[in-house]
Design an enzyme around this catalytic site. Sequence first.
Site, PDB file in Angstrom:
ATOM      1  N   PHE A  61      10.270  -7.597 -10.388  1.00  0.00           N
ATOM      2  CA  PHE A  61      11.048  -8.174 -11.406  1.00  0.00           C
ATOM      3  C   PHE A  61      11.041  -6.910 -12.529  1.00  0.00           C
ATOM      4  O   PHE A  61      11.545  -7.105 -13.608  1.00  0.00           O
ATOM      5  CB  PHE A  61      10.769  -9.274 -12.188  1.00  0.00           C
ATOM      6  CG  PHE A  61      11.339 -10.463 -11.195  1.00  0.00           C
ATOM      7  CD1 PHE A  61      11.962 -10.416 -10.093  1.00  0.00           C
ATOM      8  CD2 PHE A  61      10.739 -11.729 -11.627  1.00  0.00           C
ATOM      9  CE1 PHE A  61      12.557 -11.408  -9.502  1.00  0.00           C
ATOM     10  CE2 PHE A  61      11.423 -13.081 -11.019  1.00  0.00           C
ATOM     11  CZ  PHE A  61      12.298 -12.918  -9.854  1.00  0.00           C
ATOM     12  N   ASN A  92       3.804  -2.589  -8.597  1.00  0.00           N
ATOM     13  CA  ASN A  92       4.453  -1.160  -8.807  1.00  0.00           C
ATOM     14  C   ASN A  92       5.476  -1.180 -10.041  1.00  0.00           C
ATOM     15  O   ASN A  92       6.327  -0.722  -9.946  1.00  0.00           O
ATOM     16  CB  ASN A  92       4.876  -0.679  -7.560  1.00  0.00           C
ATOM     17  CG  ASN A  92       6.010  -1.487  -7.026  1.00  0.00           C
ATOM     18  OD1 ASN A  92       6.172  -2.773  -7.201  1.00  0.00           O
ATOM     19  ND2 ASN A  92       7.140  -0.827  -6.276  1.00  0.00           N
ATOM     20  N   HIS A 234       7.961  -7.431   4.706  1.00  0.00           N
ATOM     21  CA  HIS A 234       9.485  -6.959   5.429  1.00  0.00           C
ATOM     22  C   HIS A 234       9.149  -5.896   6.610  1.00  0.00           C
ATOM     23  O   HIS A 234       9.631  -4.758   6.527  1.00  0.00           O
ATOM     24  CB  HIS A 234      10.025  -5.852   4.187  1.00  0.00           C
ATOM     25  CG  HIS A 234       9.009  -5.076   3.574  1.00  0.00           C
ATOM     26  ND1 HIS A 234       8.239  -4.204   4.040  1.00  0.00           N
ATOM     27  CD2 HIS A 234       9.064  -4.883   2.093  1.00  0.00           C
ATOM     28  CE1 HIS A 234       7.757  -3.373   3.162  1.00  0.00           C
ATOM     29  NE2 HIS A 234       8.260  -3.728   1.850  1.00  0.00           N
ATOM     30  N   ASP A 308      12.241  -9.052  -1.152  1.00  0.00           N
ATOM     31  CA  ASP A 308      11.896  -7.853  -1.648  1.00  0.00           C
ATOM     32  C   ASP A 308      13.041  -7.536  -2.635  1.00  0.00           C
ATOM     33  O   ASP A 308      13.297  -6.438  -2.796  1.00  0.00           O
ATOM     34  CB  ASP A 308      11.798  -6.947  -0.564  1.00  0.00           C
ATOM     35  CG  ASP A 308      11.367  -5.499  -1.064  1.00  0.00           C
ATOM     36  OD1 ASP A 308      10.442  -5.548  -2.171  1.00  0.00           O
ATOM     37  OD2 ASP A 308      11.456  -4.526  -0.105  1.00  0.00           O
ATOM     38  N   HIS A 312      17.859  -1.839  -8.984  1.00  0.00           N
ATOM     39  CA  HIS A 312      18.225  -0.528  -9.593  1.00  0.00           C
ATOM     40  C   HIS A 312      19.452  -0.755 -10.518  1.00  0.00           C
ATOM     41  O   HIS A 312      20.354  -1.503 -10.162  1.00  0.00           O
ATOM     42  CB  HIS A 312      18.094   0.646  -8.835  1.00  0.00           C
ATOM     43  CG  HIS A 312      16.695   0.588  -8.113  1.00  0.00           C
ATOM     44  ND1 HIS A 312      15.690   1.219  -8.625  1.00  0.00           N
ATOM     45  CD2 HIS A 312      16.541   0.176  -6.750  1.00  0.00           C
ATOM     46  CE1 HIS A 312      14.693   0.964  -7.773  1.00  0.00           C
ATOM     47  NE2 HIS A 312      15.182   0.759  -6.548  1.00  0.00           N
TER      48      HIS A 312
END
Length: 443
Positions: A61, A92, A234, A308, A312
């Site tokens: 998020f 991250n 994933h 996931d 962007h």
Amino acid sequence: MKTLIKNVQIVNEGKIFKSDLLIENDSIQKIAENISEAADKIIDGEGKYLIPGVIDDQVHFREPGLTHKADIASESKAALAGGTTSFMDQPNTIPNAVTQELLEEKYKLGAEKSYTNYSFSMGGTNDNLEEVLKTNPKNVSAIKLFLGSSTGNMLVDNPETLENIFSKTKMLICVHCEDEATIRKNTQEYKEQYGDDIPVKFHHLIRSEEACYLSSSKAIELAKKTGARLHIFHVSTAKETNLFRNDIPLKDKKITAEVCVHHLTFTNQDYETKGKLIKWNPAVKTQQDKDGLWKALLDDRIDVIATDHAPHTWEEKQNPYTSCPSGAPLVQHALPVMLENYHSGKISLEKIVEKMCHNPAILFQIDKRGFIREGYKADLVLVDLQKPWTVEKENILYKCGWSPLEGMQLHSSITHTFINGHLAYDNGIFSEERHGERLHFDR
């Protein structure tokens, strides 16, 4: 506050049955036919299906530090509209959540901003073992390790460090598995031929089956050696699915696997029309891989479905291949897309609920969520399977404002989403109050 849902088809624990359901305050009080108790609000569920709220075990998020792409408020609101009531965000961000202090800062943001229930994973690095070992298993979802490149200093590639983390932590360890040396070698070969603007159709050959399998198999070997509780995020190749078992109950598995909606939806053939909008890590791969993932999902070698979700900006996704970030937004559309597979006969409603609601709760040992049971938290979703709509710019709620699914017609709509007993989303209208809570784990 009491809410009564009448005449609804409940999908729960492998069954579909018509019932009423009574919510009192934050919990499910009663599930029965013909509940006549007085309620503050009555919802007619005739013709609709009631499922537990979706639990997404892997999202990005982007807060703190990357809020030009997304933030906790915007993306949790999009999640609500898609029937996701709980999320687990990855470390991250900027700064990376790799100390207890930085991790708790994210939890403060969640408490202040999230419209849904939330958890934030602790990040591992090559040099923060001491901080990792301080993580509280009761109120933090997992330790997250990137075994392929990531934002900041989060690539864990020191074998001694990895073995220490695997052998010393009692936490669930979630891993992103891609072999960095293989990817670097492949990237260099394509750069020599194309420069920085490598055609995206080669993405699945750069972040290849070999890169994924090599990393996943090593992680599993280490987990078996150390006894660690390992969850592989994933999974993207048919070959990797053979590393997982389906002959023991999920609650007893030490090694589990997740598949993402995009790996069940797209193949490398879609790069021709979708381009870098479907550039993910791990890459969307071949039809054979997609078929293998579906097979493993349905025979229970793969345990959960996640997104996931990784937004962007549109501008960032237009960059040349080597500077175009991987990832795309999905939380608003994950459940409706999976319901398309129900309509086409590929998967049952019961199986969708098992993989998106029940199993994340079992796998992460989430306290009193993921099922429709008396006494459990009232995280609930009403679905109309006969209410079509099309994904368009005007109805995309992500902060980034785009989706790789634009133009796709979906046959099912989320009409109502309840968070802890509160009606948070009602046919396109959001409650402006926030009722999300920090997830707790029965460990």
